[in-house]
Design a protein around this motif. Structure first.
Motif, mmCIF file in Angstrom:
data_model
loop_
_atom_site.group_PDB
_atom_site.id
_atom_site.type_symbol
_atom_site.label_atom_id
_atom_site.label_comp_id
_atom_site.label_asym_id
_atom_site.label_seq_id
_atom_site.Cartn_x
_atom_site.Cartn_y
_atom_site.Cartn_z
ATOM 1 N N CYS A 28 0.810 -1.216 0.000
ATOM 2 C CA CYS A 28 0.000 0.000 0.000
ATOM 3 C C CYS A 28 0.849 1.274 0.000
ATOM 4 O O CYS A 28 1.869 1.359 0.673
ATOM 5 C CB CYS A 28 -0.933 0.017 1.202
ATOM 6 S SG CYS A 28 -2.079 1.405 1.153
ATOM 7 N N CYS A 30 -0.894 4.373 0.427
ATOM 8 C CA CYS A 30 -1.800 5.435 0.874
ATOM 9 C C CYS A 30 -1.006 6.381 1.779
ATOM 10 O O CYS A 30 0.111 6.067 2.186
ATOM 11 C CB CYS A 30 -3.020 4.855 1.599
ATOM 12 S SG CYS A 30 -2.697 4.302 3.289
ATOM 13 N N CYS A 33 0.142 4.796 5.166
ATOM 14 C CA CYS A 33 1.234 3.822 5.031
ATOM 15 C C CYS A 33 2.547 4.528 4.670
ATOM 16 O O CYS A 33 3.612 4.170 5.172
ATOM 17 C CB CYS A 33 0.877 2.754 4.001
ATOM 18 S SG CYS A 33 -0.413 1.640 4.594
ATOM 19 N N HIS A 262 -4.906 0.771 8.324
ATOM 20 C CA HIS A 262 -4.717 2.085 7.670
ATOM 21 C C HIS A 262 -6.044 2.689 7.207
ATOM 22 O O HIS A 262 -6.065 3.807 6.724
ATOM 23 C CB HIS A 262 -3.744 1.937 6.491
ATOM 24 C CG HIS A 262 -4.237 1.018 5.419
ATOM 25 N ND1 HIS A 262 -3.791 1.048 4.131
ATOM 26 C CD2 HIS A 262 -5.155 0.011 5.459
ATOM 27 C CE1 HIS A 262 -4.401 0.119 3.418
ATOM 28 N NE2 HIS A 262 -5.227 -0.525 4.201
HETATM 29 ZN ZN LIG Z 1 -2.204 2.083 3.338
#
Ligand SMILES: [Zn+2]
Ligand SMILES: [Zn+2]
Ligand SMILES: [Zn+2]
Length: 291
Positions: A28, A30, A33, A262
């Protein structure tokens, strides 16, 4: 218990505090993260597990070995495994099978395993993937691997050495009869409440019999991000408020959220700021609480 722990009635250490595979999530990118990769420290989370008094392990996490090495825990001394359920982020068959004599593990401490029947059946399948002839319910295997299986169901309460263990249906996965636990010892009481979908009215009736010193709750999701199966930040706050109203907790009770993903959550620092305003804290890997 170790000699130097005599003055402590109960000690719990969070070994891992992440939902699913870890934090940051493997693939990930995002914002949360990404931030975790920069911040490291409290934003690096291993899969959820905890240990009480260095002898009672709650969930045999796949990250168990790195946890033990990091926090200087001798897993050879674990006497008891309290298994909430058998999902892969909470139970690792590969670690468990190393108790088998084929692996030449020496001086095994006897292990008492507590879980539901559904979880025991699922664990059995998972360990069979490592060794097809394995059978969790077979006395021969139990002798070879020096463990005893204790099946619990919702509302069961058992005495185990200095502890009382109460099982509560977490409604997290009915197929495997997932449970959460209240562990009491020396007049101190801990609710280990992850993974948890919700507290049923029947479970509230059980909780009302307790004055809890430490409450640990599932905060897989941030508020408004609930994808099911777990609590989120909003639900955590409403449970805390209800517990206060019902006198299950008071101003001295410590409340921590764990099993953080997350999804809708944030960095530890930002989550902690928000949690404090709502009367609780966010757990992090390695955090030790003495009651
Ligand atoms: Zn993430
Ligand atoms: Zn989980
Ligand atoms: Zn789960």
């Amino acid at each position: 218990m170790e000699k130097n722990e005599k003055n402590t009635s109960m000690k719990l250490r969070f070994l891992g505090t992440a939902a699913a595979t870890s934090m940051p999530l493997v693939f990930c990118n995002c914002e949360i993260c990404k931030q975790a990769r920069i911040n490291k420290g409290k934003d690096f989370r291993k899969r959820t597990s905890a240990i009480i008094n260095n002898e009672m392990l709650i969930d045999l996490s796949p990250d168990l070995c790195s946890m033990a090495n990091l926090y200087d825990i001798d897993l050879g001394k674990i006497k008891c495994l309290l298994q909430t359920h058998s999902h892969s982020d909470h139970f690792d068959g590969g670690h468990f099978i190393t108790r088998w004599s084929e692996y030449a593990t020496k001086n095994l401490t006897h292990l008492d395993i507590f879980c539901s029947n559904g979880t025991a059946n699922d664990i059995n399948h998972r360990v069979k993937e490592e060794e097809p002839t394995f059978d969790l319910f077979d006395k021969g295997w139990q002798k070879d691997m020096n463990f005893q299986l204790h099946i619990l169901k919702h509302n069961d309460s058992i005495k185990y050495n200095n502890y009382e263990i109460r099982a509560i249906n977490s409604l997290h996965d009915d197929r495997i009869e997932a449970l959460v636990y209240i562990v009491s010892s020396n007049n101190k009481k801990i609710l280990y409440g992850t993974d948890l979908l919700e507290i049923s009215s029947e479970s509230w009736d059980i909780l009302r019999k307790y004055k809890l010193d430490l409450v640990i709750l599932d905060q897989t999701y941030g508020e408004g991000f609930n994808n099911g199966g777990h609590l989120d930040a909003g639900k955590v706050v409403s449970i805390i408020n209800k517990m206060k109203k019902e006198n299950i907790i008071n101003e001295n009770t410590l409340v921590y959220a764990t099993h953080i993903s997350h999804e809708g959550n944030n960095t530890h620092e930002k989550m902690e700021k928000e949690a404090i305003q709502n009367g609780y804290h966010i757990a992090y890997d390695g955090l030790e609480i003495q009651l």
